[in-house]
Each structure stands twice: as C-alpha cells, then as structure tokens.
Design a protein around this motif. Structure first.
Motif, PDB file in Angstrom:
ATOM      1  N   TYR A  10      55.257 -39.015-128.372  1.00 24.81           N
ATOM      2  CA  TYR A  10      56.778 -39.527-128.820  1.00 24.81           C
ATOM      3  C   TYR A  10      58.424 -39.499-128.893  1.00 24.81           C
ATOM      4  O   TYR A  10      58.974 -40.235-128.233  1.00 24.81           O
ATOM      5  CB  TYR A  10      57.201 -39.432-130.264  1.00 24.81           C
ATOM      6  CG  TYR A  10      57.315 -40.455-131.175  1.00 24.81           C
ATOM      7  CD1 TYR A  10      56.604 -41.075-132.225  1.00 24.81           C
ATOM      8  CD2 TYR A  10      58.433 -40.300-131.412  1.00 24.81           C
ATOM      9  CE1 TYR A  10      57.399 -42.305-132.598  1.00 24.81           C
ATOM     10  CE2 TYR A  10      59.483 -40.809-132.422  1.00 24.81           C
ATOM     11  CZ  TYR A  10      58.240 -42.116-133.341  1.00 24.81           C
ATOM     12  OH  TYR A  10      59.281 -43.355-134.093  1.00 24.81           O
ATOM     13  N   GLN A  13      58.666 -41.862-125.277  1.00 22.45           N
ATOM     14  CA  GLN A  13      58.898 -43.327-125.909  1.00 22.45           C
ATOM     15  C   GLN A  13      60.253 -43.311-126.531  1.00 22.45           C
ATOM     16  O   GLN A  13      61.147 -44.171-125.991  1.00 22.45           O
ATOM     17  CB  GLN A  13      57.840 -43.361-126.370  1.00 22.45           C
ATOM     18  CG  GLN A  13      56.589 -44.257-126.006  1.00 22.45           C
ATOM     19  CD  GLN A  13      56.560 -44.701-125.153  1.00 22.45           C
ATOM     20  OE1 GLN A  13      57.222 -45.878-124.787  1.00 22.45           O
ATOM     21  NE2 GLN A  13      55.314 -44.343-123.817  1.00 22.45           N
ATOM     22  N   TYR A  14      60.904 -42.296-126.609  1.00 23.96           N
ATOM     23  CA  TYR A  14      62.265 -42.233-127.543  1.00 23.96           C
ATOM     24  C   TYR A  14      63.076 -42.567-126.669  1.00 23.96           C
ATOM     25  O   TYR A  14      64.039 -43.442-126.395  1.00 23.96           O
ATOM     26  CB  TYR A  14      62.213 -41.368-128.505  1.00 23.96           C
ATOM     27  CG  TYR A  14      63.618 -41.139-128.703  1.00 23.96           C
ATOM     28  CD1 TYR A  14      64.144 -41.769-129.738  1.00 23.96           C
ATOM     29  CD2 TYR A  14      64.195 -40.347-128.308  1.00 23.96           C
ATOM     30  CE1 TYR A  14      65.303 -41.754-130.617  1.00 23.96           C
ATOM     31  CE2 TYR A  14      66.296 -40.023-128.861  1.00 23.96           C
ATOM     32  CZ  TYR A  14      66.485 -40.845-129.866  1.00 23.96           C
ATOM     33  OH  TYR A  14      67.033 -40.934-130.637  1.00 23.96           O
ATOM     34  N   LYS A  16      62.945 -43.492-123.427  1.00 21.83           N
ATOM     35  CA  LYS A  16      62.754 -44.871-123.052  1.00 21.83           C
ATOM     36  C   LYS A  16      63.409 -45.693-123.257  1.00 21.83           C
ATOM     37  O   LYS A  16      64.422 -46.455-122.735  1.00 21.83           O
ATOM     38  CB  LYS A  16      60.934 -44.930-122.745  1.00 21.83           C
ATOM     39  CG  LYS A  16      60.098 -44.120-121.684  1.00 21.83           C
ATOM     40  CD  LYS A  16      59.010 -44.870-121.509  1.00 21.83           C
ATOM     41  CE  LYS A  16      58.183 -43.990-120.649  1.00 21.83           C
ATOM     42  NZ  LYS A  16      56.693 -44.559-120.846  1.00 21.83           N
ATOM     43  N   THR A  17      63.234 -46.313-124.648  1.00 21.38           N
ATOM     44  CA  THR A  17      63.793 -46.733-125.375  1.00 21.38           C
ATOM     45  C   THR A  17      65.139 -46.691-125.459  1.00 21.38           C
ATOM     46  O   THR A  17      66.234 -47.372-125.225  1.00 21.38           O
ATOM     47  CB  THR A  17      63.599 -46.542-126.736  1.00 21.38           C
ATOM     48  OG1 THR A  17      61.774 -46.681-126.934  1.00 21.38           O
ATOM     49  CG2 THR A  17      64.115 -47.048-127.924  1.00 21.38           C
ATOM     50  N   LYS A  18      65.938 -45.053-125.710  1.00 27.94           N
ATOM     51  CA  LYS A  18      67.649 -45.165-125.812  1.00 27.94           C
ATOM     52  C   LYS A  18      67.861 -45.167-124.345  1.00 27.94           C
ATOM     53  O   LYS A  18      69.328 -45.427-124.224  1.00 27.94           O
ATOM     54  CB  LYS A  18      67.469 -43.267-126.071  1.00 27.94           C
ATOM     55  CG  LYS A  18      67.570 -43.408-127.299  1.00 27.94           C
ATOM     56  CD  LYS A  18      68.857 -44.178-127.914  1.00 27.94           C
ATOM     57  CE  LYS A  18      68.032 -43.602-130.019  1.00 27.94           C
ATOM     58  NZ  LYS A  18      70.328 -44.316-130.588  1.00 27.94           N
ATOM     59  N   TRP A  19      67.371 -45.016-123.066  1.00 27.07           N
ATOM     60  CA  TRP A  19      67.653 -45.252-122.244  1.00 27.07           C
ATOM     61  C   TRP A  19      68.553 -47.005-121.794  1.00 27.07           C
ATOM     62  O   TRP A  19      69.209 -46.904-120.835  1.00 27.07           O
ATOM     63  CB  TRP A  19      66.967 -44.936-120.613  1.00 27.07           C
ATOM     64  CG  TRP A  19      67.463 -44.360-119.261  1.00 27.07           C
ATOM     65  CD1 TRP A  19      67.868 -45.410-118.163  1.00 27.07           C
ATOM     66  CD2 TRP A  19      68.872 -43.595-119.339  1.00 27.07           C
ATOM     67  NE1 TRP A  19      68.297 -44.300-117.372  1.00 27.07           N
ATOM     68  CE2 TRP A  19      68.819 -43.339-118.191  1.00 27.07           C
ATOM     69  CE3 TRP A  19      69.301 -42.299-119.919  1.00 27.07           C
ATOM     70  CZ2 TRP A  19      70.124 -42.468-118.152  1.00 27.07           C
ATOM     71  CZ3 TRP A  19      70.430 -41.896-119.628  1.00 27.07           C
ATOM     72  CH2 TRP A  19      70.609 -41.471-118.944  1.00 27.07           C
ATOM     73  N   GLN A  20      67.405 -47.483-122.475  1.00 26.68           N
ATOM     74  CA  GLN A  20      68.041 -49.156-121.887  1.00 26.68           C
ATOM     75  C   GLN A  20      69.708 -48.889-122.834  1.00 26.68           C
ATOM     76  O   GLN A  20      70.070 -50.353-122.080  1.00 26.68           O
ATOM     77  CB  GLN A  20      67.029 -49.939-122.834  1.00 26.68           C
ATOM     78  CG  GLN A  20      65.821 -50.051-122.522  1.00 26.68           C
ATOM     79  CD  GLN A  20      65.170 -49.992-121.031  1.00 26.68           C
ATOM     80  OE1 GLN A  20      65.650 -50.819-120.549  1.00 26.68           O
ATOM     81  NE2 GLN A  20      64.550 -49.337-120.251  1.00 26.68           N
ATOM     82  N   TYR A  21      69.548 -48.699-123.757  1.00 28.80           N
ATOM     83  CA  TYR A  21      71.029 -48.548-123.689  1.00 28.80           C
ATOM     84  C   TYR A  21      71.785 -47.039-123.545  1.00 28.80           C
ATOM     85  O   TYR A  21      72.454 -46.464-124.445  1.00 28.80           O
ATOM     86  CB  TYR A  21      70.633 -49.185-125.576  1.00 28.80           C
ATOM     87  CG  TYR A  21      70.642 -50.489-125.910  1.00 28.80           C
ATOM     88  CD1 TYR A  21      70.114 -51.439-125.667  1.00 28.80           C
ATOM     89  CD2 TYR A  21      68.912 -49.909-126.703  1.00 28.80           C
ATOM     90  CE1 TYR A  21      69.358 -52.319-126.257  1.00 28.80           C
ATOM     91  CE2 TYR A  21      67.866 -50.560-127.176  1.00 28.80           C
ATOM     92  CZ  TYR A  21      68.945 -51.475-126.808  1.00 28.80           C
ATOM     93  OH  TYR A  21      67.078 -53.242-126.599  1.00 28.80           O
TER      94      TYR A  21
END
Length: 261
Positions: A10, A13-14, A16-21
């Motif tokens: 988890y 995945q977190y 990866k998500t944060k690194w997009q912003y």
C-alpha cells in the motif's frame, strides 16, 4: 507477515500516486515547514527577553522542541484520524471498511496515510543538531537506538490518545469532535512540564501524557538525570496507551450498527 506485506504494498502505491503531483507535495511540505517556523520564532522571541525560563536555557528548549517534532511527524504520517467522525461514521464509510477481511483500524490507518508528513522530522533533527552542538552534548553509539525507541514510544502515545478519541464516535451521535482541542493541548508537550502548575504537570504526565513525547525523552539526551526514569518510561507508556486504544476501538466496532441509510 500478511499485514507487513500489505502495508509495504500500500505504501508503494501511495508513493506512486503522490509522485504524480510533485508541486502539491512541495507546497504541502512548505506549509508544514512554515507552521513549525512560527513556533520556533515564538521560542526565540521569548528568549530574546530572558536567558533562562524556570532554569531552562534557550538551547535546551530548542532541543526539546526539535525532539518533539520527530515523533509528531511519525504520528502525522500514519495516524490521521482527525476527520474520522465525519468521514467514516456520518458519511457511512465505516460500512465499507467492515466488509473487508482486514482489521478495520489497520485499513483506516492505510487509507489516511500521509507519508509526506515524515519530512516534518527533518527540521526537528536539524534543530536538535544545532542545539546539541551549542550545548556540547556527548552521545554514545547506542543512543541512536535509544532515540528510535523513544521516538516510537512518543508516536504511540499520540496514536493511542487520538485513536481513543476517535472511538467516541462509535458511542456518540454528535457530529462535533474534540480532536481540534486535543491538538491544541498536545502543544504543551513541546515545553518542559516544570514551567506549568503542578496540576497541569500531572495531567501532561499521567492523564494526557504529551510530556512523554517531548520533554521527558529529550531529557535523556540533555543529561537531566533526575528525569531519566520518565524518559525510559516513554516506550512503556506508549505501548500501554496504544493497547488501550485498540481495545476501545474493538469495543466500539462491536457496538457499531451502521448509518441506517
């Protein structure tokens, strides 16, 4: 091992998500840094008018404040329950959580994870190193492990208190929360407890033990031998409060009957 594996999956995945912003991540960190800077300026202003505060020097107070920021950052990264009542009880998301074969508290901790809050420990470490160098503090090789143990203990104290507060939502129908007030009270742990009235000292030690997050564990590194006993109690108090909080949570979940809609 299942929970450990689930946690790291988890977390990956977190990230990866944060690194997009990245811009949002930077702004959030800067806002946290500014909030910490305001508290630091307050300390410096106070000591601009006096050299000692109840026997504590400016650098000792800075060291305590820096230490406090580290367990607080760990707590902020993994135990974001400030909106539990509104999101999980009022809006009914607790029903969704309880349909999954994983402990409900563990799920909510993962869902509310904010790993970027760990960056808040960086200013704390810098402040500690600065104050420690001015105080000419000496450290042993094992102090690194003592530091980690005390930080975990302090974070568990925070977690235990705020998880316990979140469980009130299982037993009360009111939409209001005492979380904001408790966050304000927790700030008292940033400073030496002996500057307060004895009643407040007792509360911050044994009722709402925020003193075990800042001044007591920091006293070990400041070589305040009269408080060593309290310092080494930090992991014990942390585990005790966390276990009590989990027991209260389990009792609350057993009582929970859903939103009814």
């Amino acid at each position: 091992m299942f929970y450990v594996s689930f946690f790291f999956q988890y977390m990956a995945q977190y990230m990866k998500t944060k690194w997009q912003y990245r811009a949002d991540l930077l702004i959030e960190w800067l806002s946290d840094f500014m909030a910490q800077a305001v508290n630091l300026v307050f300390l410096l202003v106070v000591f601009g008018h006096t050299t000692l505060l109840h026997g504590w020097s400016r650098d000792e107070m800075l060291f305590i404040y820096g230490f406090f920021l580290v367990p607080y950052a760990v707590f902020g990264a993994f135990f974001n329950l400030w909106d539990f009542n509104e999101r999980y009880i009022v809006q009914g998301e607790m029903d969704r959580v309880l349909t999954r074969p994983v402990h409900s508290l563990f799920q909510i901790i993962l869902e509310r994870m904010e790993l970027e809050s760990l960056l808040g420990a960086v200013p704390g470490l810098i402040i500690m190193l600065y104050a420690g160098s001015r105080l000419s503090l000496s450290f042993h090789w094992y102090d690194v492990f003592v530091f980690i143990l005390l930080v975990i203990g302090g974070a568990l104290i925070y977690a235990g208190i705020f998880i316990s507060l979140a469980t009130i939502s299982f037993f009360a129908d009111a939409r209001t929360s005492i979380m904001p007030m408790m966050y304000n009270i927790s700030s008292y742990g940033r400073y030496p407890v002996d500057i307060y009235h004895r009643v407040i000292r007792y509360i911050l030690t044994w009722v709402l033990p925020f003193a075990f997050v800042g001044v007591y564990p920091a006293s070990y590194f400041l070589h305040k031998q009269e408080w060593y006993g309290y310092a080494f109690l930090t992991p014990v108090v942390g585990m005790l409060f966390f276990i009590i909080a989990v027991m209260l949570w389990n009792a609350g979940v057993r009582r929970y009957r859903g939103t009814g809609s």
